[in-house]
Design a protein around this motif. Structure first.
Motif, PDB file in Angstrom:
ATOM      1  N   LEU A   1       0.588  -1.426  -0.086  1.00  0.00           N
ATOM      2  CA  LEU A   1      -0.067   0.000  -0.132  1.00  0.00           C
ATOM      3  C   LEU A   1       0.752   1.334  -0.041  1.00  0.00           C
ATOM      4  CD1 LEU A   1      -2.979  -0.890   2.422  1.00  0.00           C
ATOM      5  CD2 LEU A   1      -2.946  -0.839  -0.031  1.00  0.00           C
ATOM      6  N   TYR A   2       1.806   1.253   1.124  1.00  0.00           N
ATOM      7  CA  TYR A   2       2.625   2.313   0.950  1.00  0.00           C
ATOM      8  C   TYR A   2       3.479   2.610  -0.476  1.00  0.00           C
ATOM      9  CZ  TYR A   2       2.802   3.896   5.906  1.00  0.00           C
ATOM     10  OH  TYR A   2       2.705   4.414   6.816  1.00  0.00           O
ATOM     11  N   THR A   3       3.910   1.549  -1.090  1.00  0.00           N
ATOM     12  CA  THR A   3       4.852   1.689  -2.277  1.00  0.00           C
ATOM     13  C   THR A   3       3.736   2.182  -3.516  1.00  0.00           C
ATOM     14  OG1 THR A   3       4.817  -0.696  -2.357  1.00  0.00           O
ATOM     15  CG2 THR A   3       6.596   0.376  -1.513  1.00  0.00           C
ATOM     16  N   LEU A   4       2.748   1.641  -3.334  1.00  0.00           N
ATOM     17  CA  LEU A   4       1.560   1.984  -4.638  1.00  0.00           C
ATOM     18  C   LEU A   4       1.580   3.369  -4.546  1.00  0.00           C
ATOM     19  CD1 LEU A   4      -0.539  -1.223  -4.788  1.00  0.00           C
ATOM     20  CD2 LEU A   4       1.005  -0.565  -6.556  1.00  0.00           C
ATOM     21  N   LEU A   5       1.004   3.811  -3.268  1.00  0.00           N
ATOM     22  CA  LEU A   5       0.891   5.296  -3.173  1.00  0.00           C
ATOM     23  C   LEU A   5       2.057   6.190  -3.603  1.00  0.00           C
ATOM     24  CD1 LEU A   5      -0.698   7.676  -1.898  1.00  0.00           C
ATOM     25  CD2 LEU A   5       0.391   7.253   0.316  1.00  0.00           C
ATOM     26  N   GLY A   6       3.289   5.816  -3.385  1.00  0.00           N
ATOM     27  CA  GLY A   6       4.455   6.521  -3.826  1.00  0.00           C
ATOM     28  C   GLY A   6       4.557   6.202  -5.279  1.00  0.00           C
ATOM     29  N   SER A   7       4.186   5.222  -5.965  1.00  0.00           N
ATOM     30  CA  SER A   7       4.119   5.190  -7.313  1.00  0.00           C
ATOM     31  C   SER A   7       3.195   6.184  -7.988  1.00  0.00           C
ATOM     32  CB  SER A   7       4.163   3.491  -7.547  1.00  0.00           C
ATOM     33  OG  SER A   7       4.842   2.729  -7.060  1.00  0.00           O
ATOM     34  N   GLY A   8       1.945   6.289  -7.355  1.00  0.00           N
ATOM     35  CA  GLY A   8       1.172   7.213  -8.029  1.00  0.00           C
ATOM     36  C   GLY A   8       1.789   8.457  -8.203  1.00  0.00           C
ATOM     37  N   LEU A   9       2.322   8.986  -7.035  1.00  0.00           N
ATOM     38  CA  LEU A   9       3.036  10.261  -6.892  1.00  0.00           C
ATOM     39  C   LEU A   9       3.875  10.542  -7.753  1.00  0.00           C
ATOM     40  CD1 LEU A   9       2.875  10.708  -2.975  1.00  0.00           C
ATOM     41  CD2 LEU A   9       1.301  11.866  -4.773  1.00  0.00           C
ATOM     42  N   LEU A  10       4.757   9.153  -7.761  1.00  0.00           N
ATOM     43  CA  LEU A  10       5.873   9.425  -8.634  1.00  0.00           C
ATOM     44  C   LEU A  10       5.932   9.569 -10.374  1.00  0.00           C
ATOM     45  CD1 LEU A  10       9.052   9.061  -9.461  1.00  0.00           C
ATOM     46  CD2 LEU A  10       8.631   6.336  -9.238  1.00  0.00           C
ATOM     47  N   LEU A  11       4.712   8.751 -10.586  1.00  0.00           N
ATOM     48  CA  LEU A  11       4.289   8.814 -12.220  1.00  0.00           C
ATOM     49  C   LEU A  11       3.570   9.895 -12.300  1.00  0.00           C
ATOM     50  CD1 LEU A  11       3.630   7.208 -14.687  1.00  0.00           C
ATOM     51  CD2 LEU A  11       1.485   6.490 -13.743  1.00  0.00           C
ATOM     52  N   ALA A  12       2.752  10.851 -11.552  1.00  0.00           N
ATOM     53  CA  ALA A  12       2.367  12.261 -11.806  1.00  0.00           C
ATOM     54  C   ALA A  12       3.505  13.387 -12.094  1.00  0.00           C
ATOM     55  CB  ALA A  12       1.637  12.518 -10.655  1.00  0.00           C
ATOM     56  N   GLY A  13       4.714  13.137 -11.164  1.00  0.00           N
ATOM     57  CA  GLY A  13       5.588  13.978 -11.125  1.00  0.00           C
ATOM     58  C   GLY A  13       6.587  13.764 -12.405  1.00  0.00           C
ATOM     59  N   MET A  14       6.428  12.658 -12.893  1.00  0.00           N
ATOM     60  CA  MET A  14       7.563  12.301 -14.084  1.00  0.00           C
ATOM     61  C   MET A  14       6.739  12.837 -15.285  1.00  0.00           C
ATOM     62  SD  MET A  14       9.664   8.763 -13.606  1.00  0.00           S
ATOM     63  CE  MET A  14       8.070   7.718 -13.657  1.00  0.00           C
ATOM     64  N   LEU A  15       5.326  12.635 -15.407  1.00  0.00           N
ATOM     65  CA  LEU A  15       4.679  12.839 -16.455  1.00  0.00           C
ATOM     66  C   LEU A  15       4.562  14.129 -16.715  1.00  0.00           C
ATOM     67  CD1 LEU A  15       2.066  10.054 -16.712  1.00  0.00           C
ATOM     68  CD2 LEU A  15       3.994  10.359 -17.935  1.00  0.00           C
ATOM     69  N   LEU A  16       4.518  14.841 -15.231  1.00  0.00           N
ATOM     70  CA  LEU A  16       4.517  16.640 -15.571  1.00  0.00           C
ATOM     71  C   LEU A  16       5.673  17.257 -16.145  1.00  0.00           C
ATOM     72  CD1 LEU A  16       2.436  18.795 -14.395  1.00  0.00           C
ATOM     73  CD2 LEU A  16       4.001  18.737 -12.303  1.00  0.00           C
ATOM     74  N   ILE A  17       6.831  16.622 -15.942  1.00  0.00           N
ATOM     75  CA  ILE A  17       8.206  17.043 -16.583  1.00  0.00           C
ATOM     76  C   ILE A  17       7.949  16.519 -18.133  1.00  0.00           C
ATOM     77  CG2 ILE A  17      10.537  16.494 -16.675  1.00  0.00           C
ATOM     78  CD1 ILE A  17       9.988  18.399 -14.624  1.00  0.00           C
ATOM     79  N   ALA A  18       7.593  15.245 -18.331  1.00  0.00           N
ATOM     80  CA  ALA A  18       7.803  14.795 -19.700  1.00  0.00           C
ATOM     81  C   ALA A  18       6.598  15.531 -20.789  1.00  0.00           C
ATOM     82  CB  ALA A  18       7.463  13.481 -19.803  1.00  0.00           C
ATOM     83  N   VAL A  19       5.542  15.748 -20.063  1.00  0.00           N
ATOM     84  CA  VAL A  19       4.647  16.590 -20.784  1.00  0.00           C
ATOM     85  C   VAL A  19       5.028  18.053 -21.215  1.00  0.00           C
ATOM     86  CG1 VAL A  19       2.158  17.534 -21.052  1.00  0.00           C
ATOM     87  CG2 VAL A  19       2.710  15.133 -20.235  1.00  0.00           C
ATOM     88  N   ASN A  20       5.530  18.756 -20.314  1.00  0.00           N
ATOM     89  CA  ASN A  20       6.238  20.135 -20.468  1.00  0.00           C
ATOM     90  C   ASN A  20       7.320  20.222 -21.290  1.00  0.00           C
ATOM     91  OD1 ASN A  20       4.691  22.373 -18.794  1.00  0.00           O
ATOM     92  ND2 ASN A  20       4.428  20.291 -17.628  1.00  0.00           N
ATOM     93  N   ALA A  21       8.218  18.871 -21.277  1.00  0.00           N
ATOM     94  CA  ALA A  21       9.594  19.125 -21.899  1.00  0.00           C
ATOM     95  C   ALA A  21       9.236  18.295 -23.387  1.00  0.00           C
ATOM     96  CB  ALA A  21      10.659  18.411 -21.167  1.00  0.00           C
ATOM     97  N   GLY A  22       8.267  17.752 -23.579  1.00  0.00           N
ATOM     98  CA  GLY A  22       7.851  17.023 -24.890  1.00  0.00           C
ATOM     99  C   GLY A  22       8.792  15.724 -25.298  1.00  0.00           C
ATOM    100  N   THR A  23       9.332  15.282 -24.153  1.00  0.00           N
ATOM    101  CA  THR A  23      10.146  13.901 -24.273  1.00  0.00           C
ATOM    102  C   THR A  23      10.153  13.130 -23.219  1.00  0.00           C
ATOM    103  OG1 THR A  23      12.128  12.878 -25.094  1.00  0.00           O
ATOM    104  CG2 THR A  23      12.357  14.948 -23.950  1.00  0.00           C
TER     105      THR A  23
END
Length: 533
Positions: A173-195
């Motif tokens: 449960l802890y690690t899945l919660l962390g994974s959700g936050l991690l994915l949101a942060g990485m995609l936020l960078i990827a969408v704005n950087a375009g890669t």
């Protein structure tokens, strides 16, 4: 390197045949597959160009889903190569131990084809770990990051102690919660950087991504990676998971899985969101030093050996996080060095704690009493070596990561408040003193002193009558309810245990005596990662 354990795990799905007729053959098969993976990792290290460690080498770059820009992109540089070798080594050593000493649940529960399932889960776990440290595409990194969760959950839930199911649920449960936050942060960078390409994003060093986006993305990624690290106060899943996991689960959890969090901070969060790193670094440093002191005080309060070692990881990883928070080459190098040192030393400690619990039937410090040096001198001597290495004795691997992290805190990045980080250095130094206190207390309590009266009386009674011959291949008996009373029955260290422990002892010495060997590999890529060319 990733294909071999993956193919090995898939082969176990086939019906049993004459090549793997029994559980012992399955366990030997797992050791052979993991050994082959280690050989490939060593060949990669031999082929690596150490003259240019900042360059991504031995790369595999193929189209995965071109319509959305996903690529199957793998490679190593000086940052990831040591962790790849550590992963392959610890996985192989766990399989070596399992060949002779397979784990069993505390209540004796058995699963159908349990050894086959265990070997398959450990091989899939190795796939996820190696993939995490070699992935160079953000989505691919996340896929491998998640592959690790289910095998470790199953290892804890099926082969752990009495509270294994609750510990496994908390872990997932802890690690899945962390994974959700991690994915949101990485995609936020990827969408704005375009890669999604991590090498391209690292070269840009945040260019084209707004300051506010970087601050938000770094926070999300830091929380996601911080749960895995573990960072105080997101650490509470760790003591239960370590305490209830079987020995091989604890070794891989402490030796490699925790490094996924700190590696992710260094590989992804720092170069992709540098403005966010500067903004949050003082808070990251604060949580790191709180974790250092908290971990040490928690260890002083523990009465169970395995739980004490688990809490020590909170403190040791606090030094790693402090090094990252300095945002300097010295501090980040300290973090990478601390990762390797912690993996070697704490992996060895969990191997030893497992051996103690098998022989004495308990990990309770009061029940163990003293006199282990008299009853089991070799086991006690190796436990003493691992303990003094973990407390940071100069000349052993544990010293350099902590010392360099404190030095980095004294001279942090120019954009950070120096007085604040100097305070962190002082508090971290206090935590190092407390680390020495709880390890020395533990050694004084169980290895030194005299053998408790009940065990001494039992040993004298056993000496008075002839002992039954003990088969050379017999495994040590496990007693789950009380300490072993018969000192004469304490089993000697087996060949398989020596084989699993010796490489970690040797590497702890070598890395401690020649730290330049590791620092020369990591320094150039760290400078490039921090934007220093």
């Amino acid at each position: 390197m990733i294909a071999i354990p993956l193919a090995g795990a898939l082969a176990l799905l086939l019906p049993p045949d004459r090549f793997l007729p029994d559980d012992a053959a399955v366990r030997r098969y797992g050791a052979a597959v993991s050994g082959a993976t280690l050989l490939v990792a060593l060949s990669a290290a031999a082929a690596f160009d150490y003259g240019d460690p900042a360059r991504v080498q031995l790369a595999v770059d193929r189209d995965w889903a071109p319509a959305i820009g996903l690529r199957f992109h793998l490679g190593v540089d000086g940052i990831s190569l040591p962790l790849v070798l550590l992963t392959a080594l610890l996985s192989f050593l766990c399989f070596v131990l399992v060949v002779r000493h397979p784990p069993s649940a505390a209540d004796g529960a058995r699963v159908a084809h349990s050894d086959r399932l265990l070997v398959g889960l450990l091989l899939v776990l190795e796939v996820g770990l190696l993939g995490t440290f070699t992935a160079l595409d953000l989505v691919l990194f996340f896929v491998f990051f998640e592959v690790v969760l289910i095998p470790m959950y199953a290892v804890i839930a099926l082969w752990g102690g009495q509270g294994r199911r609750a510990a496994a649920y908390k872990f997932i449960l802890y690690t899945l919660l962390g994974s959700g936050l991690l994915l949101a942060g990485m995609l936020l960078i990827a969408v704005n950087a375009g890669t999604l390409d991590m090498t391209e994003l690292a070269r840009r060093h945040g260019a084209g991504v707004a300051h506010g986006v970087q601050v938000t993305a770094f926070l999300l990624m830091a929380l996601g990676f911080g749960i895995k690290a573990p960072m105080w106060p997101l650490h509470t899943w760790l003591p239960d998971a370590h305490t209830e996991a079987p020995t091989v689960g604890s070794v891989l959890l402490a030796g490699v899985l925790l490094k996924m969090g700190t590696y992710g901070l260094i590989r992804i969060a720092l170069p992709l969101a540098p403005d966010g790193a500067v903004f949050w670094a003082p808070w990251l440093g604060l949580l790191a030093v709180v974790g250092i002191v908290y971990g040490a005080l928690a260890c002083l309060a523990q009465r169970e050996l395995k739980r004490m070692i688990a809490y020590s990881s909170v403190g040791h990883m606090g030094f790693v996080l402090l090094g990252i928070a300095t945002l300097t080459p010295v501090g980040v190098n300290a973090a990478l060095f601390g990762n390797i040192a912690h993996g070697l030393i704490t992996g060895l400690l969990f191997f030893l704690v497992g051996a103690v619990k098998v022989r004495y039937g308990t990990g309770d410090l009061d029940a163990l009493g003293g006199g282990m040096l008299a009853e089991a001198p070799r086991l006690a001597s190796i436990l003493t070596f691992a303990s003094v290495a973990s407390l940071g004795l100069p000349g052993l691997a544990g010293f350099w990561g902590e010392m360099l992290a404190l030095l980095g805190a004294y001279r942090p990045n120019a954009d950070l408040p120096r007085e604040t980080f100097t305070t962190f250095m002082v508090v971290g130094g206090l935590g190092a003193v407390l680390t020495a206190a709880y390890f020395l207390r533990m050694l004084a309590k169980i290895t030194h002193g005299t053998v408790p009266d009940d065990r001494r009386a039992a040993a004298l009674a056993a000496d008075a009558e002839p002992a039954a011959p003990r088969p050379e291949t017999a495994e040590p008996r496990q007693v789950a309810t009380r300490p072993r009373a018969d000192a004469a029955a304490i089993a000697p260290i087996t060949r398989y245990e020596y084989a699993a422990w010796t490489p970690l002892i040797v590497l702890t010495l070598l890395v401690g005596l020649w730290p330049k060997t590791l620092l020369d590999v990591t320094t150039a890529p760290v400078r490039a990662l921090l934007g220093g060319g």
